[in-house]
Design a protein around this motif. Structure first.
Motif, short mmCIF file in Angstrom:
data_model
loop_
_atom_site.label_atom_id
_atom_site.label_comp_id
_atom_site.label_asym_id
_atom_site.label_seq_id
_atom_site.Cartn_x
_atom_site.Cartn_y
_atom_site.Cartn_z
N GLU A 1 -8.11 4.54 -2.79
CA GLU A 1 -7.66 4.68 -1.41
C GLU A 1 -8.84 4.87 -0.47
OE1 GLU A 1 -5.21 7.91 1.14
OE2 GLU A 1 -4.14 7.12 -0.61
N THR B 1 -3.82 0.14 -4.28
CA THR B 1 -4.92 0.02 -3.32
C THR B 1 -5.59 -1.35 -3.32
OG1 THR B 1 -6.47 0.93 -4.93
CG2 THR B 1 -5.43 2.49 -3.41
N TRP C 1 0.82 -1.21 0.00
CA TRP C 1 0.00 0.00 0.00
C TRP C 1 0.86 1.26 0.00
CZ3 TRP C 1 -3.53 -2.24 4.34
CH2 TRP C 1 -4.47 -3.11 3.76
#
Length: 142
Positions: A38, A32, A27
């Motif tokens: 996100e 994501t 991450w």
């Protein structure tokens, strides 16, 4: 706890923590997965909008990877008081998260609608309670 059980428990706990640390490193690159954005990732993992910037996730990665090493060391009888203390901290952290998950599941704590609620019920809380119990047993093992 027999040596074989202690080692297997340590390997399982260290594997969980290492996987968590590696996901945080992933991450930190700005990706994501398994979410589309996100924001979606934050809502699914934490139930709130929180940054997944490297300055946030890299310390978490370092913490979980260090914890994995300490738990593994303790399970093999290495590191003495230090690895035992870290293993106890892992057990306590998982227990607190597991109990909070029960609070969300029971409606005692506000649980936002969306994927977090179901992920908490099906994955996060059972994993934290189970691995927390295993870590506590590992701490008590001689």
């Amino acid at each position: 706890m027999r040596d074989t059980s202690r080692r297997r428990t340590g390997i399982a706990l260290a594997g969980l923590l290492a996987a968590d640390g590696l996901v945080h490193l992933y991450w930190a690159t700005g990706r994501t997965w398994p979410a589309a954005s996100e924001r979606d990732l934050s809502l699914a993992v934490l139930g709130a909008e929180v940054s997944f910037a490297p300055s946030v996730v890299l310390p978490l990665a370092a913490l979980t990877l260090s914890g994995a090493a300490a738990v593994l060391g303790h399970s093999y009888g290495r590191g003495g008081r230090v690895t035992r203390a870290v293993t106890a901290a892992v057990a306590a952290g998982l227990a607190v998260r597991g109990l909070a998950g029960l609070g969300w599941a029971a409606g005692l704590l506000d649980s936002p609608p969306g994927p977090f609620h179901w992920l908490n019920l099906v994955l996060y809380t059972p994993a934290c309670l189970g691995f927390g119990w295993a870590a506590a047993r590992l701490v008590r093992a001689r």
